[in-house]
Design an enzyme around this catalytic site. Structure first.
Site, PDB file in Angstrom:
ATOM      1  N   ALA A  34      10.285  23.944 -23.051  1.00  0.00           N
ATOM      2  CA  ALA A  34      10.718  24.924 -21.954  1.00  0.00           C
ATOM      3  C   ALA A  34      12.330  25.223 -22.347  1.00  0.00           C
ATOM      4  O   ALA A  34      12.961  26.272 -21.935  1.00  0.00           O
ATOM      5  CB  ALA A  34      11.165  24.220 -20.749  1.00  0.00           C
ATOM      6  N   THR A 120       8.873   5.133 -20.611  1.00  0.00           N
ATOM      7  CA  THR A 120      10.009   4.343 -20.770  1.00  0.00           C
ATOM      8  C   THR A 120       9.885   2.753 -20.290  1.00  0.00           C
ATOM      9  O   THR A 120       9.028   2.747 -19.382  1.00  0.00           O
ATOM     10  CB  THR A 120      11.041   5.034 -20.342  1.00  0.00           C
ATOM     11  OG1 THR A 120      12.291   4.375 -20.091  1.00  0.00           O
ATOM     12  CG2 THR A 120      10.798   5.627 -18.777  1.00  0.00           C
ATOM     13  N   ASP A 121      10.526   2.217 -20.910  1.00  0.00           N
ATOM     14  CA  ASP A 121      10.576   0.457 -20.201  1.00  0.00           C
ATOM     15  C   ASP A 121      11.346   0.624 -18.821  1.00  0.00           C
ATOM     16  O   ASP A 121      11.287  -0.251 -18.119  1.00  0.00           O
ATOM     17  CB  ASP A 121      11.487  -0.261 -21.179  1.00  0.00           C
ATOM     18  CG  ASP A 121      12.841   0.151 -21.649  1.00  0.00           C
ATOM     19  OD1 ASP A 121      13.396   1.092 -21.153  1.00  0.00           O
ATOM     20  OD2 ASP A 121      13.472  -0.878 -22.471  1.00  0.00           O
ATOM     21  N   GLU A 122      12.179   1.890 -18.631  1.00  0.00           N
ATOM     22  CA  GLU A 122      12.662   1.698 -17.486  1.00  0.00           C
ATOM     23  C   GLU A 122      11.887   1.919 -15.956  1.00  0.00           C
ATOM     24  O   GLU A 122      12.284   1.494 -15.164  1.00  0.00           O
ATOM     25  CB  GLU A 122      13.634   2.919 -17.242  1.00  0.00           C
ATOM     26  CG  GLU A 122      14.745   3.125 -18.210  1.00  0.00           C
ATOM     27  CD  GLU A 122      15.821   4.121 -17.807  1.00  0.00           C
ATOM     28  OE1 GLU A 122      15.766   4.502 -16.644  1.00  0.00           O
ATOM     29  OE2 GLU A 122      16.621   4.238 -18.784  1.00  0.00           O
ATOM     30  N   TYR A 147      15.278   9.258 -11.958  1.00  0.00           N
ATOM     31  CA  TYR A 147      14.411   9.243 -13.431  1.00  0.00           C
ATOM     32  C   TYR A 147      13.407   8.262 -13.601  1.00  0.00           C
ATOM     33  O   TYR A 147      12.368   8.936 -13.945  1.00  0.00           O
ATOM     34  CB  TYR A 147      15.532   9.655 -14.477  1.00  0.00           C
ATOM     35  CG  TYR A 147      14.781   9.343 -16.146  1.00  0.00           C
ATOM     36  CD1 TYR A 147      14.054  10.104 -16.559  1.00  0.00           C
ATOM     37  CD2 TYR A 147      15.065   7.923 -16.462  1.00  0.00           C
ATOM     38  CE1 TYR A 147      13.322   9.927 -17.731  1.00  0.00           C
ATOM     39  CE2 TYR A 147      14.196   7.719 -17.793  1.00  0.00           C
ATOM     40  CZ  TYR A 147      13.671   8.563 -18.365  1.00  0.00           C
ATOM     41  OH  TYR A 147      13.156   8.356 -19.753  1.00  0.00           O
ATOM     42  N   LYS A 151       9.167   8.682 -13.922  1.00  0.00           N
ATOM     43  CA  LYS A 151       8.445   8.557 -15.036  1.00  0.00           C
ATOM     44  C   LYS A 151       7.271   7.330 -14.576  1.00  0.00           C
ATOM     45  O   LYS A 151       5.945   7.557 -15.066  1.00  0.00           O
ATOM     46  CB  LYS A 151       9.350   7.800 -16.070  1.00  0.00           C
ATOM     47  CG  LYS A 151      10.268   8.812 -16.751  1.00  0.00           C
ATOM     48  CD  LYS A 151       9.590  10.002 -17.837  1.00  0.00           C
ATOM     49  CE  LYS A 151       8.811   9.433 -19.153  1.00  0.00           C
ATOM     50  NZ  LYS A 151       8.518  10.416 -19.823  1.00  0.00           N
TER      51      LYS A 151
HETATM   52  P1  NAD Z   1      15.415  14.925 -24.543  1.00  0.00           P
HETATM   53  O1  NAD Z   1      16.051  15.076 -22.970  1.00  0.00           O
HETATM   54  O2  NAD Z   1      16.168  14.819 -25.555  1.00  0.00           O
HETATM   55  O3  NAD Z   1      14.218  15.904 -24.858  1.00  0.00           O
HETATM   56  C1  NAD Z   1      13.453  16.203 -23.643  1.00  0.00           C
HETATM   57  C2  NAD Z   1      12.904  17.832 -24.160  1.00  0.00           C
HETATM   58  O4  NAD Z   1      11.895  18.109 -23.165  1.00  0.00           O
HETATM   59  C3  NAD Z   1      13.776  18.898 -24.497  1.00  0.00           C
HETATM   60  O5  NAD Z   1      13.396  19.655 -25.372  1.00  0.00           O
HETATM   61  C4  NAD Z   1      13.496  19.853 -23.286  1.00  0.00           C
HETATM   62  O6  NAD Z   1      13.810  21.089 -23.401  1.00  0.00           O
HETATM   63  C5  NAD Z   1      12.084  19.587 -22.802  1.00  0.00           C
HETATM   64  N1  NAD Z   1      11.564  20.069 -21.550  1.00  0.00           N
HETATM   65  C6  NAD Z   1      12.338  19.523 -20.248  1.00  0.00           C
HETATM   66  N2  NAD Z   1      11.524  19.970 -19.438  1.00  0.00           N
HETATM   67  C7  NAD Z   1      10.368  20.538 -19.866  1.00  0.00           C
HETATM   68  C8  NAD Z   1       9.448  21.329 -19.175  1.00  0.00           C
HETATM   69  N3  NAD Z   1       9.387  21.418 -18.047  1.00  0.00           N
HETATM   70  N4  NAD Z   1       8.331  21.792 -20.165  1.00  0.00           N
HETATM   71  C9  NAD Z   1       8.593  21.640 -21.470  1.00  0.00           C
HETATM   72  N5  NAD Z   1       9.760  20.928 -21.984  1.00  0.00           N
HETATM   73  C10 NAD Z   1      10.563  20.551 -21.320  1.00  0.00           C
HETATM   74  O7  NAD Z   1      14.650  13.545 -24.126  1.00  0.00           O
HETATM   75  P2  NAD Z   1      14.353  12.325 -25.336  1.00  0.00           P
HETATM   76  O8  NAD Z   1      15.104  11.273 -25.326  1.00  0.00           O
HETATM   77  O9  NAD Z   1      13.931  13.014 -26.525  1.00  0.00           O
HETATM   78  O10 NAD Z   1      12.861  11.967 -24.573  1.00  0.00           O
HETATM   79  C11 NAD Z   1      11.556  12.067 -24.722  1.00  0.00           C
HETATM   80  C12 NAD Z   1      10.674  11.380 -23.993  1.00  0.00           C
HETATM   81  O11 NAD Z   1      10.795  10.163 -24.421  1.00  0.00           O
HETATM   82  C13 NAD Z   1      10.660  11.530 -22.532  1.00  0.00           C
HETATM   83  O12 NAD Z   1       9.637  11.410 -22.078  1.00  0.00           O
HETATM   84  C14 NAD Z   1      11.493  10.098 -22.133  1.00  0.00           C
HETATM   85  O13 NAD Z   1      11.319   9.706 -20.864  1.00  0.00           O
HETATM   86  C15 NAD Z   1      10.856   9.146 -23.302  1.00  0.00           C
HETATM   87  N6  NAD Z   1      11.695   8.069 -23.798  1.00  0.00           N
HETATM   88  C16 NAD Z   1      12.951   8.062 -24.288  1.00  0.00           C
HETATM   89  C17 NAD Z   1      13.706   7.231 -24.394  1.00  0.00           C
HETATM   90  C18 NAD Z   1      15.393   7.277 -25.186  1.00  0.00           C
HETATM   91  O14 NAD Z   1      15.626   6.400 -25.373  1.00  0.00           O
HETATM   92  N7  NAD Z   1      15.754   8.541 -25.323  1.00  0.00           N
HETATM   93  C19 NAD Z   1      13.302   5.795 -24.519  1.00  0.00           C
HETATM   94  C20 NAD Z   1      11.806   5.836 -23.983  1.00  0.00           C
HETATM   95  C21 NAD Z   1      11.021   6.934 -23.659  1.00  0.00           C
HETATM   96  O1  DAU Z   2      15.477   2.691 -21.537  1.00  0.00           O
HETATM   97  C1  DAU Z   2      14.776   3.744 -22.192  1.00  0.00           C
HETATM   98  C2  DAU Z   2      15.810   4.788 -21.688  1.00  0.00           C
HETATM   99  O2  DAU Z   2      16.962   4.844 -22.213  1.00  0.00           O
HETATM  100  C3  DAU Z   2      14.926   6.163 -21.621  1.00  0.00           C
HETATM  101  O3  DAU Z   2      13.971   6.130 -20.738  1.00  0.00           O
HETATM  102  C4  DAU Z   2      16.118   7.178 -21.229  1.00  0.00           C
HETATM  103  O4  DAU Z   2      15.583   8.611 -21.078  1.00  0.00           O
HETATM  104  C5  DAU Z   2      17.406   7.401 -21.949  1.00  0.00           C
HETATM  105  O5  DAU Z   2      18.374   8.018 -21.515  1.00  0.00           O
HETATM  106  C6  DAU Z   2      17.994   5.847 -22.056  1.00  0.00           C
HETATM  107  O6  DAU Z   2      18.442   5.591 -20.466  1.00  0.00           O
HETATM  108  P1  DAU Z   2      19.793   4.677 -20.465  1.00  0.00           P
HETATM  109  O7  DAU Z   2      20.349   5.072 -18.878  1.00  0.00           O
HETATM  110  O8  DAU Z   2      19.689   3.364 -20.812  1.00  0.00           O
HETATM  111  O9  DAU Z   2      20.685   5.468 -21.439  1.00  0.00           O
HETATM  112  P2  DAU Z   2      22.180   6.095 -21.700  1.00  0.00           P
HETATM  113  O10 DAU Z   2      22.167   6.542 -23.052  1.00  0.00           O
HETATM  114  O11 DAU Z   2      22.355   6.879 -20.484  1.00  0.00           O
HETATM  115  O12 DAU Z   2      23.062   4.633 -21.291  1.00  0.00           O
HETATM  116  C7  DAU Z   2      22.844   3.496 -22.386  1.00  0.00           C
HETATM  117  C8  DAU Z   2      23.785   2.313 -21.479  1.00  0.00           C
HETATM  118  O13 DAU Z   2      25.242   2.989 -21.689  1.00  0.00           O
HETATM  119  C9  DAU Z   2      23.665   2.450 -19.824  1.00  0.00           C
HETATM  120  O14 DAU Z   2      23.639   0.917 -19.721  1.00  0.00           O
HETATM  121  C10 DAU Z   2      24.835   3.366 -19.356  1.00  0.00           C
HETATM  122  C11 DAU Z   2      25.870   2.919 -20.394  1.00  0.00           C
HETATM  123  N1  DAU Z   2      26.914   4.172 -20.689  1.00  0.00           N
HETATM  124  C12 DAU Z   2      26.248   5.484 -20.784  1.00  0.00           C
HETATM  125  C13 DAU Z   2      27.191   6.520 -21.094  1.00  0.00           C
HETATM  126  C14 DAU Z   2      26.896   7.961 -21.258  1.00  0.00           C
HETATM  127  C15 DAU Z   2      28.130   3.873 -20.716  1.00  0.00           C
HETATM  128  O15 DAU Z   2      28.704   2.696 -20.849  1.00  0.00           O
HETATM  129  N2  DAU Z   2      28.988   4.921 -20.975  1.00  0.00           N
HETATM  130  C16 DAU Z   2      28.527   6.068 -21.052  1.00  0.00           C
HETATM  131  O16 DAU Z   2      29.428   7.030 -21.557  1.00  0.00           O
END
Ligand code: NAD
Ligand code: DAU
Length: 331
Positions: A34, A120-122, A147, A151
């Protein structure tokens, strides 16, 4: 094989597409994204001539139906993904993560295709800091934030469709990813890009919260292993034994960027902040040949820092927007 990858202009999805072009060059890849604030189409530059890109939402049934019908497999990454944003405005998380997943699994069912749902593990909530336990596939869901609740809802829909309708699906729940092309709102890129601009890292609360870090390529290799060796209907936890608390992570980033260990600020904590995540990936390792190829967070982080240093055009605009949002939140 024709593979539809949702959300692949984002962090993990773009790395998945790039990785897949390297290790599975025979796959025909279509991206459905999107293009929200979290997307960056230039992440796909290395492969853009070899893939198709469609701008559209997973919650749009017409777009989803047509694309699912034309592919063999859906790998579903699309989501609104940032906890802090979900606390401010939960609706996009409900619409994309729950309704979007519903539209996809309905289309997959209608056209008798296969889907891999990336989660996600969350969804499992958090563990106490002194608890020796780790999450397994049997841990009950107990999400904390809008969030993670969205999920968990999506996971439950996929599992119900498997049981009631025989949906051909697998699921994976992974821990915190790091690596190139991650949005600057997230913890590690926020600190790296801040330091590059002479701004101190921001630590939520006391920073004792633990995350289980995994390199994004290891996550994506695990997804490919599940697609090829996993059992339909099953859930697999993905993790690489990378537990570290946030204070130690900031200390490591500061050391790798030649800054003093105490060069950071404490900022107000995130409401409902999960204490600790930890993954037991025994099932994945038993049933597939997957193992992490970046087990050393330190060296993975060095490469990640170099990537942000060398690709400032990629993040500068998003950085301004993300920091304005954090300023409003007082973090
Ligand atoms: P991100 O936010 O970097 O990317 C998400 C992408 O999805 C973006 O390009 C956004 O434009 C697209 N998107 C959002 N809404 C949409 C819609 N309605 N239709 C189509 N596309 C849409 O996220 P990420 O960190 O790459 O995470 C990807 C997946 O992995 C997610 O499902 C997240 O829950 C999961 N995940 C993330 C982590 C992490 O640490 N980042 C860990 C475990 C699982
Ligand atoms: O566990 C998987 C998840 O990890 C994914 O499902 C999510 O999409 C991804 O965003 C991530 O979630 P968190 O909330 O763990 O990630 P975030 O990067 O937001 O934060 C990581 C940790 O760092 C969390 O304990 C909050 C802390 N934090 C975050 C920010 C942005 C800080 O201390 N300072 C900061 O500025």
């Amino acid at each position: 094989m024709k593979v539809l990858v949702t959300g692949a202009a984002g962090f993990i999805g773009s790395n998945f597409v790039i990785r897949s072009r390297q290790v599975r060059p025979d796959w025909q890849l279509t991206v459905l994204d999107a293009m929200t604030y979290a997307a960056n189409l230039s992440s796909l530059d290395p492969v853009i001539d070899d893939i198709d890109v469609v701008k559209g939402s997973v919650s749009d049934p017409a777009v989803v139906d047509e694309l699912v019908a034309a592919h063999d497999l859906v790998v579903h990454f699309a989501a609104d993904s940032h906890n802090d944003n979900s606390l401010e405005d939960p609706w996009p998380f409900i619409e994309t993560n729950i309704v979007g997943t519903y539209q996809l699994i309905q289309a997959v069912r209608r056209h008798d295709k296969r889907i891999h749902h990336v989660s996600t593990d969350e969804v499992y909530g958090d563990l106490a800091l002194d608890d020796p336990a780790r999450f397994t596939e049997e841990t009950p869901v107990n999400p904390s934030s809008p969030y993670s609740a969205s999920k968990a809802s999506a996971d439950l829909l996929v599992r119900a469709w498997i049981r009631s309708f025989g949906l051909q699906a697998t699921l994976s729940n992974c821990s915190n990813n790091y690596g190139p092309r991650q949005h600057v709102e997230k913890f590690i890129p926020r600190q790296i890009t801040g330091i590059l601009d002479g701004v101190k890292p921001k630590l939520y609360g006391e920073g004792t919260n633990v995350r289980d870090w995994i390199h994004v390529d290891d996550h994506n290799d695990a997804v490919i292993a599940i697609l090829e060796q996993g059992r339909l209907g099953e859930t697999y936890l993905i993790g690489a034994d990378g537990e570290m608390n946030n204070r130690d992570m900031i200390a490591l980033i500061l050391e790798l960027m030649d800054k003093p260990a105490d060069w950071f600020d404490h900022v107000p904590d995130r409401p409902g902040h999960d204490l600790r995540y930890a993954i037991d990936s025994t099932k994945l390792r038993r049933e597939t040949d997957w193992q992490p190829t970046h087990p050393d967070v330190r060296s993975g982080l060095e490469d990640t820092i170099a990537w942000y240093r060398d690709n400032q055009d990629w993040w500068r605009t998003a950085k301004v927007v993300a920091e304005a949002r954090y300023e409003r939140l007082g973090r």
